[in-house]
Design a protein around this motif. Structure first.
Motif, PDB file in Angstrom:
ATOM      1  N   SER A 120       0.821  -1.196   0.000  1.00  0.00           N
ATOM      2  CA  SER A 120       0.000   0.000   0.000  1.00  0.00           C
ATOM      3  C   SER A 120       0.862   1.255   0.000  1.00  0.00           C
ATOM      4  CB  SER A 120      -0.932  -0.001   1.219  1.00  0.00           C
ATOM      5  OG  SER A 120      -0.194   0.029   2.418  1.00  0.00           O
ATOM      6  N   LEU A 121       2.013   1.193   0.650  1.00  0.00           N
ATOM      7  CA  LEU A 121       2.918   2.340   0.664  1.00  0.00           C
ATOM      8  C   LEU A 121       3.458   2.613  -0.733  1.00  0.00           C
ATOM      9  CD1 LEU A 121       4.418   4.500   2.269  1.00  0.00           C
ATOM     10  CD2 LEU A 121       6.182   2.803   2.790  1.00  0.00           C
ATOM     11  N   ARG A 122       3.730   1.550  -1.491  1.00  0.00           N
ATOM     12  CA  ARG A 122       4.189   1.727  -2.869  1.00  0.00           C
ATOM     13  C   ARG A 122       3.097   2.363  -3.721  1.00  0.00           C
ATOM     14  NH1 ARG A 122       5.676  -3.406  -4.122  1.00  0.00           N
ATOM     15  NH2 ARG A 122       3.676  -3.938  -5.059  1.00  0.00           N
ATOM     16  N   ASP A 123       1.878   1.908  -3.527  1.00  0.00           N
ATOM     17  CA  ASP A 123       0.759   2.473  -4.286  1.00  0.00           C
ATOM     18  C   ASP A 123       0.527   3.940  -3.927  1.00  0.00           C
ATOM     19  OD1 ASP A 123       0.395   0.033  -5.483  1.00  0.00           O
ATOM     20  OD2 ASP A 123      -1.162  -0.630  -4.085  1.00  0.00           O
ATOM     21  N   ARG A 124       0.645   4.256  -2.637  1.00  0.00           N
ATOM     22  CA  ARG A 124       0.493   5.655  -2.207  1.00  0.00           C
ATOM     23  C   ARG A 124       1.567   6.534  -2.822  1.00  0.00           C
ATOM     24  NH1 ARG A 124       0.622   6.170   3.983  1.00  0.00           N
ATOM     25  NH2 ARG A 124       0.718   8.369   3.363  1.00  0.00           N
ATOM     26  N   THR A 125       2.801   6.018  -2.880  1.00  0.00           N
ATOM     27  CA  THR A 125       3.892   6.787  -3.475  1.00  0.00           C
ATOM     28  C   THR A 125       3.626   7.054  -4.950  1.00  0.00           C
ATOM     29  OG1 THR A 125       5.438   5.748  -1.917  1.00  0.00           O
ATOM     30  CG2 THR A 125       6.387   6.886  -3.813  1.00  0.00           C
ATOM     31  N   LYS A 126       3.097   6.040  -5.646  1.00  0.00           N
ATOM     32  CA  LYS A 126       2.737   6.229  -7.059  1.00  0.00           C
ATOM     33  C   LYS A 126       1.670   7.312  -7.209  1.00  0.00           C
ATOM     34  CE  LYS A 126       3.650   1.675  -9.059  1.00  0.00           C
ATOM     35  NZ  LYS A 126       3.016   0.513  -9.730  1.00  0.00           N
ATOM     36  N   GLU A 127       0.647   7.239  -6.381  1.00  0.00           N
ATOM     37  CA  GLU A 127      -0.430   8.236  -6.451  1.00  0.00           C
ATOM     38  C   GLU A 127       0.111   9.636  -6.179  1.00  0.00           C
ATOM     39  OE1 GLU A 127      -3.405   7.030  -3.716  1.00  0.00           O
ATOM     40  OE2 GLU A 127      -3.968   5.217  -4.820  1.00  0.00           O
ATOM     41  N   ASP A 128       1.006   9.757  -5.208  1.00  0.00           N
ATOM     42  CA  ASP A 128       1.576  11.068  -4.885  1.00  0.00           C
ATOM     43  C   ASP A 128       2.400  11.608  -6.052  1.00  0.00           C
ATOM     44  OD1 ASP A 128       0.419  10.968  -2.397  1.00  0.00           O
ATOM     45  OD2 ASP A 128       2.199  10.195  -1.382  1.00  0.00           O
ATOM     46  N   ILE A 129       3.096  10.714  -6.750  1.00  0.00           N
ATOM     47  CA  ILE A 129       3.866  11.143  -7.926  1.00  0.00           C
ATOM     48  C   ILE A 129       2.931  11.663  -9.010  1.00  0.00           C
ATOM     49  CG2 ILE A 129       5.280  10.283  -9.839  1.00  0.00           C
ATOM     50  CD1 ILE A 129       6.685   8.468  -7.807  1.00  0.00           C
ATOM     51  N   TYR A 130       1.825  10.966  -9.254  1.00  0.00           N
ATOM     52  CA  TYR A 130       0.865  11.415 -10.263  1.00  0.00           C
ATOM     53  C   TYR A 130       0.232  12.753  -9.861  1.00  0.00           C
ATOM     54  CZ  TYR A 130       1.218   6.617 -12.008  1.00  0.00           C
ATOM     55  OH  TYR A 130       1.675   5.433 -12.515  1.00  0.00           O
ATOM     56  N   LYS A 131      -0.093  12.909  -8.578  1.00  0.00           N
ATOM     57  CA  LYS A 131      -0.663  14.178  -8.102  1.00  0.00           C
ATOM     58  C   LYS A 131       0.340  15.320  -8.271  1.00  0.00           C
ATOM     59  CE  LYS A 131      -3.631  11.998  -4.609  1.00  0.00           C
ATOM     60  NZ  LYS A 131      -3.851  11.802  -3.147  1.00  0.00           N
ATOM     61  N   THR A 132       1.597  15.047  -7.941  1.00  0.00           N
ATOM     62  CA  THR A 132       2.634  16.073  -8.091  1.00  0.00           C
ATOM     63  C   THR A 132       2.824  16.437  -9.558  1.00  0.00           C
ATOM     64  OG1 THR A 132       3.770  15.207  -6.126  1.00  0.00           O
ATOM     65  CG2 THR A 132       5.033  16.646  -7.583  1.00  0.00           C
ATOM     66  N   ALA A 133       2.814  15.426 -10.429  1.00  0.00           N
ATOM     67  CA  ALA A 133       2.984  15.685 -11.864  1.00  0.00           C
ATOM     68  C   ALA A 133       1.850  16.541 -12.411  1.00  0.00           C
ATOM     69  CB  ALA A 133       3.065  14.354 -12.624  1.00  0.00           C
ATOM     70  N   ILE A 134       0.626  16.293 -11.937  1.00  0.00           N
ATOM     71  CA  ILE A 134      -0.523  17.114 -12.375  1.00  0.00           C
ATOM     72  C   ILE A 134      -0.322  18.568 -11.946  1.00  0.00           C
ATOM     73  CG2 ILE A 134      -2.991  17.524 -12.003  1.00  0.00           C
ATOM     74  CD1 ILE A 134      -3.314  14.477 -11.705  1.00  0.00           C
ATOM     75  N   ALA A 135       0.096  18.758 -10.687  1.00  0.00           N
ATOM     76  CA  ALA A 135       0.314  20.119 -10.180  1.00  0.00           C
ATOM     77  C   ALA A 135       1.437  20.813 -10.936  1.00  0.00           C
ATOM     78  CB  ALA A 135       0.635  20.068  -8.681  1.00  0.00           C
ATOM     79  N   VAL A 136       2.517  20.097 -11.178  1.00  0.00           N
ATOM     80  CA  VAL A 136       3.661  20.677 -11.896  1.00  0.00           C
ATOM     81  C   VAL A 136       3.267  21.073 -13.307  1.00  0.00           C
ATOM     82  CG1 VAL A 136       5.933  20.132 -12.864  1.00  0.00           C
ATOM     83  CG2 VAL A 136       5.419  19.518 -10.496  1.00  0.00           C
ATOM     84  N   GLU A 137       2.494  20.239 -13.976  1.00  0.00           N
ATOM     85  CA  GLU A 137       2.055  20.546 -15.339  1.00  0.00           C
ATOM     86  C   GLU A 137       1.161  21.788 -15.359  1.00  0.00           C
ATOM     87  OE1 GLU A 137       1.863  20.021 -19.466  1.00  0.00           O
ATOM     88  OE2 GLU A 137       3.163  19.120 -17.933  1.00  0.00           O
ATOM     89  N   GLU A 138       0.282  21.909 -14.387  1.00  0.00           N
ATOM     90  CA  GLU A 138      -0.578  23.091 -14.303  1.00  0.00           C
ATOM     91  C   GLU A 138       0.240  24.358 -14.080  1.00  0.00           C
ATOM     92  OE1 GLU A 138      -3.852  23.519 -14.789  1.00  0.00           O
ATOM     93  OE2 GLU A 138      -3.870  21.431 -15.493  1.00  0.00           O
ATOM     94  N   MET A 139       1.238  24.267 -13.177  1.00  0.00           N
ATOM     95  CA  MET A 139       2.074  25.444 -12.908  1.00  0.00           C
ATOM     96  C   MET A 139       2.961  25.784 -14.094  1.00  0.00           C
ATOM     97  SD  MET A 139       3.078  25.065  -8.848  1.00  0.00           S
ATOM     98  CE  MET A 139       3.502  23.323  -8.870  1.00  0.00           C
ATOM     99  N   ALA A 140       3.360  24.753 -14.859  1.00  0.00           N
ATOM    100  CA  ALA A 140       4.162  25.011 -16.058  1.00  0.00           C
ATOM    101  C   ALA A 140       3.341  25.762 -17.104  1.00  0.00           C
ATOM    102  CB  ALA A 140       4.682  23.692 -16.619  1.00  0.00           C
ATOM    103  N   LYS A 141       2.067  25.398 -17.240  1.00  0.00           N
ATOM    104  CA  LYS A 141       1.198  26.081 -18.206  1.00  0.00           C
ATOM    105  C   LYS A 141       1.006  27.547 -17.854  1.00  0.00           C
ATOM    106  CE  LYS A 141      -1.459  21.943 -19.485  1.00  0.00           C
ATOM    107  NZ  LYS A 141      -2.786  21.270 -19.417  1.00  0.00           N
TER     108      LYS A 141
END
Length: 319
Positions: A120-141
């Protein structure tokens, strides 16, 4: 001279003892391998930092000391020999950052990697990476400057103490809100620790190497600095260009796409930490072997069917 003679005698006695007790050769080989491994690790760590240039300088100093002894330059040899006699203390002082990083890495929690971690910790880390990538992409735009640091094995408590404690779950909305210009937390770095936003507005060590490109601003230099002094991974969004960059081991990768950002973070924060690549290879190998076994079973059944058919036809003809 007598010191050199006694050292030579000690070495001679040591090797004589090895020849008299062959089982000690195993300990000797292990001893040599450990020393070579430690030297290799030290050189590998030093090669990524400015300490590599210092090592070259020390090597040149040793060569000059040897030559001064051969050429009978007594005054120069006395000065250099006196300096080298305190070499251990000098090395500890000069390489203090590198030695500290090596000891922190050695003392980091490696048992969880050896014995496995909760899925579950691995899955949470994956989800956090996807959430961070979404935020980074929005800020890049929107060309919103941002600096996000993922803590790994080496703890960044000293850096966290310089910022404002957040201790919140990771979400794209919160990350984007933190870096909104002219807000209290936008100026500084966000530190992500244990799948949470630990702190914001943190002050990072700024890399001052002369070989760093002049086009990089404080945000990019800070990302390089923290990745050089620890094993952290820093993600940067430029407010001038909106481009995404990643800093790892003192190296900056520029103009990274959202997909590439996810792949790099997954590689270093999930695969390297939880051994997922190894697990995936094992699953693929087992699947491949199962397919081969199934095909072999099918061929065997088809061969038996043909044999039974031929046997039946032969018996009918015989009748």
């Amino acid at each position: 001279m007598f010191d050199n003679l006694s050292s030579a005698i000690d070495l001679q006695n040591y090797f004589s003892e090895l020849s008299g007790h062959p089982w000690k050769i195993v300990a000797f080989v292990v001893d040599i391998l450990i020393v070579l491994f430690l030297c290799y690790e030290f050189v590998k760590i030093a090669n990524r930092t400015k300490a590599w240039q210092l090592l070259k300088g020390i090597a040149i100093l040793i060569v000059i000391t040897f030559l001064s002894n051969v050429l009978n330059l007594k005054i120069l040899n006395f000065i250099l020999s006196s300096f080298i006699s305190y070499g251990v203390i000098a090395i500890i002082i000069i390489f203090q950052p590198e030695l500290r990083r090596a000891l922190e890495t050695l003392g980091s929690n490696g048992l969880s990697k050896a014995f496995g971690v909760d899925k579950s910790l691995r899955d949470r880390t994956k989800e956090d990476i996807y959430k961070t990538a979404i935020a980074v992409e929005e800020m890049a735009k929107s060309k919103t400057g941002a600096l996000i640091v993922f803590e790994t094995d080496i703890k960044l408590q000293e850096i966290i103490d310089t910022g404002i404690e957040v201790n919140s779950e990771i979400s794209p909305q919160l990350l984007c809100n933190i870096f909104v210009p002219n807000t209290p937390l936008h100026d500084g770095a966000v530190i992500i620790r244990d799948n949470k936003i630990s702190a914001a507005a943190c002050i990072l060590p700024v890399a001052d190497d002369r070989d760093i490109n002049k086009k990089y601003g404080t945000r990019h230099r800070a990302a390089i600095g923290v990745s050089k002094e620890s094993d952290a991974i820093a993600v940067v969004v430029s407010e001038e260009t909106g481009k995404i960059s990643i800093a790892k081991d003192g190296t900056l990768i520029e103009d990274v796409s959202e997909d590439a950002l996810k792949r790099i973070l997954l590689k270093h924060l999930v695969n390297a930490r939880f051994g997922e690549e190894k697990a995936d290879r094992l699953v693929k190998f087992k699947t491949k072997m199962a397919d081969r076994k199934a095909k072999f079973t099918q061929k065997k059944e088809a061969r038996n069917t043909r044999y039974e058919k031929i046997k039946t036809e032969f018996e009918e003809k015989k009748k």
